[in-house]
Each structure stands twice: as C-alpha cells, then as structure tokens.
Design a protein around this motif. Structure first.
Motif, PDB file in Angstrom:
ATOM      1  N   UNK A   1     -11.006   2.400 -11.566  1.00  0.00           N
ATOM      2  CA  UNK A   1     -11.843   2.686 -10.400  1.00  0.00           C
ATOM      3  C   UNK A   1     -11.764   1.548  -9.388  1.00  0.00           C
ATOM      4  N   UNK A   2     -11.564   0.334  -9.881  1.00  0.00           N
ATOM      5  CA  UNK A   2     -11.429  -0.815  -8.982  1.00  0.00           C
ATOM      6  C   UNK A   2     -10.183  -0.666  -8.111  1.00  0.00           C
ATOM      7  N   UNK A   3      -9.109  -0.172  -8.694  1.00  0.00           N
ATOM      8  CA  UNK A   3      -7.871   0.037  -7.937  1.00  0.00           C
ATOM      9  C   UNK A   3      -8.078   1.097  -6.864  1.00  0.00           C
TER      10      UNK A   3
ATOM     11  N   UNK B   1      -8.002   0.015  -2.996  1.00  0.00           N
ATOM     12  CA  UNK B   1      -6.962   0.679  -2.214  1.00  0.00           C
ATOM     13  C   UNK B   1      -7.541   1.480  -1.066  1.00  0.00           C
ATOM     14  N   UNK B   2      -8.654   2.163  -1.325  1.00  0.00           N
ATOM     15  CA  UNK B   2      -9.288   2.975  -0.283  1.00  0.00           C
ATOM     16  C   UNK B   2      -9.876   2.113   0.829  1.00  0.00           C
ATOM     17  N   UNK B   3     -10.570   1.051   0.451  1.00  0.00           N
ATOM     18  CA  UNK B   3     -11.209   0.184   1.446  1.00  0.00           C
ATOM     19  C   UNK B   3     -10.166  -0.541   2.289  1.00  0.00           C
ATOM     20  N   UNK B   4      -9.168  -1.133   1.613  1.00  0.00           N
ATOM     21  CA  UNK B   4      -8.150  -1.851   2.381  1.00  0.00           C
ATOM     22  C   UNK B   4      -7.351  -0.885   3.249  1.00  0.00           C
ATOM     23  N   UNK B   5      -7.096   0.315   2.746  1.00  0.00           N
ATOM     24  CA  UNK B   5      -6.391   1.318   3.534  1.00  0.00           C
ATOM     25  C   UNK B   5      -7.187   1.703   4.771  1.00  0.00           C
ATOM     26  N   UNK B   6      -8.471   1.925   4.594  1.00  0.00           N
ATOM     27  CA  UNK B   6      -9.336   2.282   5.715  1.00  0.00           C
ATOM     28  C   UNK B   6      -9.316   1.180   6.778  1.00  0.00           C
ATOM     29  N   UNK B   7      -9.414  -0.074   6.348  1.00  0.00           N
ATOM     30  CA  UNK B   7      -9.422  -1.194   7.289  1.00  0.00           C
ATOM     31  C   UNK B   7      -8.084  -1.337   8.016  1.00  0.00           C
TER      32      UNK B   7
ATOM     33  N   UNK C   1      -2.551   5.949  -7.334  1.00  0.00           N
ATOM     34  CA  UNK C   1      -1.670   5.888  -8.509  1.00  0.00           C
ATOM     35  C   UNK C   1      -2.291   5.015  -9.592  1.00  0.00           C
ATOM     36  N   UNK C   2      -2.873   3.881  -9.200  1.00  0.00           N
ATOM     37  CA  UNK C   2      -3.539   3.012 -10.173  1.00  0.00           C
ATOM     38  C   UNK C   2      -4.686   3.712 -10.876  1.00  0.00           C
TER      39      UNK C   2
END
Length: 103
Positions: A29-31, A35-41, A21-22
């Motif tokens: 792109x930072x959002x 979001x992708x990295x923290x979600x994956x972890x 959404x961000x």
C-alpha cells in the motif's frame, strides 16, 4: 510544448504505473500511495508549466529530485536494476531536462 513539461508528465505517469505494479505484485500500500502522490504532483507540475506557471517547473524538479534520492537508496539496498535502477536513470534524465529549463 517544451521538453520539461513532457519529462514531468512522463515521469509522473511512470511513477503511477510503478506504484500500481508494486501494489499488485507485493500488496504494498505504501508503494501505491507514494506512486499516486508523486504522480499527482509531477503531473500537476507539468500542467502548471503548460499554463505558464513557473512554479510548476520548480515543483516537478523538486519531486523528481526526491524520487531520485529515494530510488538511489532503494537501489543501494536491493542491488536490483528493476525497478529502482530504472527509476534512478529515468529520473536523472527527467531532472536533467527540467534543470536545463530552469537555467
């Protein structure tokens, strides 16, 4: 399935949706990346817990704590409940569930 697994995976999915959404709203792109990295972890931590790996709970707890700190700082700057305030509240709930499992 114990509550800490559900909390880790649910907060991970929420982080991914928030990152998307961000990106869509602000072209951030930072959002999207964070979001992708923290979600994956977080999802990895939940899956590892599901497989009986104790370090999965620790990983999910640390990532959740870092996200709560990041969103507290963001909320203090913007004073807007959406999305920072919501992520703080939900992150604290998820972290509480995870820490309760650790003890």
């Amino acid at each position: 399935m114990n509550p800490s697994i559900i909390a880790a995976i649910a907060y991970g999915i929420l982080a991914l949706v928030g990152g998307i959404i961000g990106y869509v709203q602000a072209q951030s792109k930072a959002s999207l990346a964070s979001g992708s990295i923290s979600s994956l972890l977080l999802i990895l931590g939940g899956v590892m817990q599901l497989q009986g790996q104790a370090w999965g709970l620790i990983l999910a707890s640390v990532v959740t704590a870092v996200l709560v700190i990041v969103f507290v700082i963001r909320f203090a700057k913007t004073r807007k409940f959406m999305p920072a305030g919501l992520m703080v509240v939900l992150g604290l709930v998820a972290l509480g569930v995870m820490v309760n499992q650790l003890v």
